[in-house]
Write a protein that holds these residues in place. Structure first.
Motif, PDB file in Angstrom:
ATOM      1  N   ALA A 275       0.908  -1.122   0.157  1.00  0.00           N
ATOM      2  CA  ALA A 275       0.031  -0.018  -0.013  1.00  0.00           C
ATOM      3  C   ALA A 275       0.699   1.248  -0.047  1.00  0.00           C
ATOM      4  N   LEU A 276       2.045   1.237  -0.465  1.00  0.00           N
ATOM      5  CA  LEU A 276       2.754   2.371  -0.692  1.00  0.00           C
ATOM      6  C   LEU A 276       2.513   3.520  -1.808  1.00  0.00           C
ATOM      7  N   ASP A 277       1.289   2.952  -2.457  1.00  0.00           N
ATOM      8  CA  ASP A 277       0.696   3.376  -3.428  1.00  0.00           C
ATOM      9  C   ASP A 277      -0.252   4.558  -3.102  1.00  0.00           C
ATOM     10  N   MET A 278      -0.766   4.725  -1.910  1.00  0.00           N
ATOM     11  CA  MET A 278      -1.949   5.424  -1.380  1.00  0.00           C
ATOM     12  C   MET A 278      -1.524   6.131  -0.270  1.00  0.00           C
ATOM     13  N   VAL A 279      -2.076   7.473   0.012  1.00  0.00           N
ATOM     14  CA  VAL A 279      -2.298   8.287   1.158  1.00  0.00           C
ATOM     15  C   VAL A 279      -3.665   8.295   1.544  1.00  0.00           C
ATOM     16  N   ASN A 280      -4.014   8.354   2.889  1.00  0.00           N
ATOM     17  CA  ASN A 280      -5.331   8.165   3.395  1.00  0.00           C
ATOM     18  C   ASN A 280      -6.009   9.382   3.792  1.00  0.00           C
ATOM     19  N   PHE A 281      -7.154   9.847   3.688  1.00  0.00           N
ATOM     20  CA  PHE A 281      -8.019  11.020   4.078  1.00  0.00           C
ATOM     21  C   PHE A 281      -9.327  10.327   4.733  1.00  0.00           C
ATOM     22  N   GLY A 282      -9.807  11.107   4.998  1.00  0.00           N
ATOM     23  CA  GLY A 282     -11.283  10.998   5.760  1.00  0.00           C
ATOM     24  C   GLY A 282     -12.117  10.868   4.431  1.00  0.00           C
ATOM     25  N   ALA A 283     -13.450  11.374   4.678  1.00  0.00           N
ATOM     26  CA  ALA A 283     -14.393  11.422   3.816  1.00  0.00           C
ATOM     27  C   ALA A 283     -13.851  12.309   2.685  1.00  0.00           C
ATOM     28  N   ARG A 284     -14.418  12.327   1.514  1.00  0.00           N
ATOM     29  CA  ARG A 284     -14.054  13.005   0.319  1.00  0.00           C
ATOM     30  C   ARG A 284     -14.016  14.412   0.547  1.00  0.00           C
ATOM     31  N   GLU A 285     -15.009  15.192   1.407  1.00  0.00           N
ATOM     32  CA  GLU A 285     -14.956  16.440   1.433  1.00  0.00           C
ATOM     33  C   GLU A 285     -13.719  17.084   2.501  1.00  0.00           C
ATOM     34  N   THR A 286     -13.233  15.744   3.153  1.00  0.00           N
ATOM     35  CA  THR A 286     -12.046  16.377   4.132  1.00  0.00           C
ATOM     36  C   THR A 286     -10.779  16.441   3.668  1.00  0.00           C
TER      37      THR A 286
END
Length: 402
Positions: A275-286
């Motif tokens: 999973a080094l292909d991704m950065v995580n955030f919350g809901a789309r609007e965040t």
């Protein structure tokens, strides 16, 4: 008798702490009441077992008296001293504390310093909010005080009694961590690397107690906390994704000490690029405004993923490589050339050979290869069953050689 440490500031919470002490003592435990008051280190309150001056002796460089008039500095200094004090005690079967925001900040680091499995209860006015800064990667049980920790009343007596009886129950009925004859190993997993990790655990289950940690920032810290505590025989760090969030600015970051436990302990380590292909955030609007035009993927209503770019992947690879170089024990790092997550594959939203190539090149360029430290490319996807077999074979090799 089992010994429970009751910790707090007796200058402001004395009646509550004594009430806790009495509940725990009546339940059948020996109790040590520790006064970590910051108002006057020389104060000696009657019927306290450990006074503030004794705790303060464990500070490596206690600030001058004038500086301690600042409550914030005093709390920070006494908190650091309390960590040293608790580490020096060899009969801590359990620990409990009670306080407001200042007391919670003062007591919780000492609780985090104790091994996983040592019962820890903290009654706090801030326990109904974000407790991550206090609990961290440990097994602290936080109980909301409901009323302020400011005297005894019909509510606080019940809450404190429940807390006291709970710590006594934990201590008197403790289940040992070593109830399994198999040595324990840690593994890191994300939803997008689940097939790989599950295949590894199935292959190793007969020989090892496989502890799987969700790579959400705290999960990785817990993984390494157990390694530091001497509770793991090694690690299979399939999912190093927390580094992306740390370097780019996501919501599941590791700390600067990622890989530190394996550098300090020289435990056998097998890792990969999960999973080094991704950065995580919350809901789309965040998602922060500066990232709104990036390649985003809604994983679920509460989680939005952002694809790492070639430049970011280059930095991630170098960061990992530099830390692997600090590991004195046996290291094997496997690079899955055909994709690092379930959505990094042909036809999937994060398929980006250029970004992966930057990551892989940075890793190979940075890692200093030795007889003990090896990095290997394989023409497989991370969730290919054959990749799991390679992880297992490499782990069996490094464990055998230790």
């Amino acid at each position: 008798m089992k010994t429970v440490y009751v910790v707090g500031t007796c200058d402001t919470k004395g009646s509550e702490l004594r009430y806790l002490r009495d509940c725990i003592r009546d339940a059948g435990c020996r109790v040590v009441l520790v006064d970590a008051s910051v108002s006057d280190l020389q104060t000696k309150i009657d019927d306290v077992d450990v006074h503030p001056a004794e705790v303060a002796r464990f500070h490596p460089n206690l600030p001058k008296y004038e500086e301690l008039r600042d409550r914030g500095k005093a709390v920070a200094a006494m908190s650091e001293a309390l960590v040293g004090f608790i580490r020096s005690r060899h009969e801590v079967d359990g620990i409990i504390g009670a306080g407001g925001s200042g007391g919670t900040a003062l007591i919780s680091p000492a609780m985090r310093a104790l091994p996983i499995g040592t019962p820890k209860v903290l009654v706090s006015t801030v326990a109904s909010g974000n407790v991550a800064p206090y609990v961290g990667p440990t097994d602290i049980s936080m109980m909301y005080s409901v009323t302020d920790v400011s005297g005894l009343n019909r509510i606080s007596r019940v809450v404190l009694a429940n807390a006291g009886h709970s710590i006594a129950g934990m201590v008197l009925n403790k289940v040992g961590l070593a109830c399994d004859d198999r040595p324990a190993i840690g593994l890191t997993m994300f939803g997008v690397t689940t097939p790989c990790v599950q295949a590894v655990t199935r292959a190793l289950d007969k020989s090892f107690d496989c502890l799987v940690f969700h790579a959400t920032g705290t999960g990785g810290q817990s993984f390494e906390k157990l390694a530091d505590s001497g509770l793991l025989a090694g690690g299979i760090d399939v999912t190093t994704t927390e580094i992306c969030d740390y370097l780019v600015g996501g919501v599941f970051p590791c700390t600067s000490d990622r890989f530190g436990a394996f550098a300090r302990t020289a435990l056998p380590y097998v890792g990969s690029c999960g999973a080094l292909d991704m950065v995580n955030f919350g809901a789309r609007e965040t998602v922060p405004g500066k990232f709104r035009d990036r390649q985003l993927h809604v994983h679920n209503p509460q989680v939005t993923l952002m694809r790492t770019t070639p430049d970011e992947c280059n930095s991630i690879g170098e960061w990992i490589g530099e830390r692997l170089n600090l590991c004195a024990g046996p290291v094997r790092f496997l690079i899955p050339e055909l994709g690092v997550s379930a959505i990094d594959a042909p036809g999937q939203p994060f398929y980006d050979p250029e970004a992966d190539a930057a990551l892989f090149s940075a890793l190979e360029r940075t890692v200093r290869r030795t007889d003990k430290r090896r990095i290997t490319r394989v023409s497989l996807h991370i969730n290919d069953p054959l990749f799991a077999e390679l992880l297992v074979a490499n782990f069996q090799e490094v464990v055998r050689d230790c």
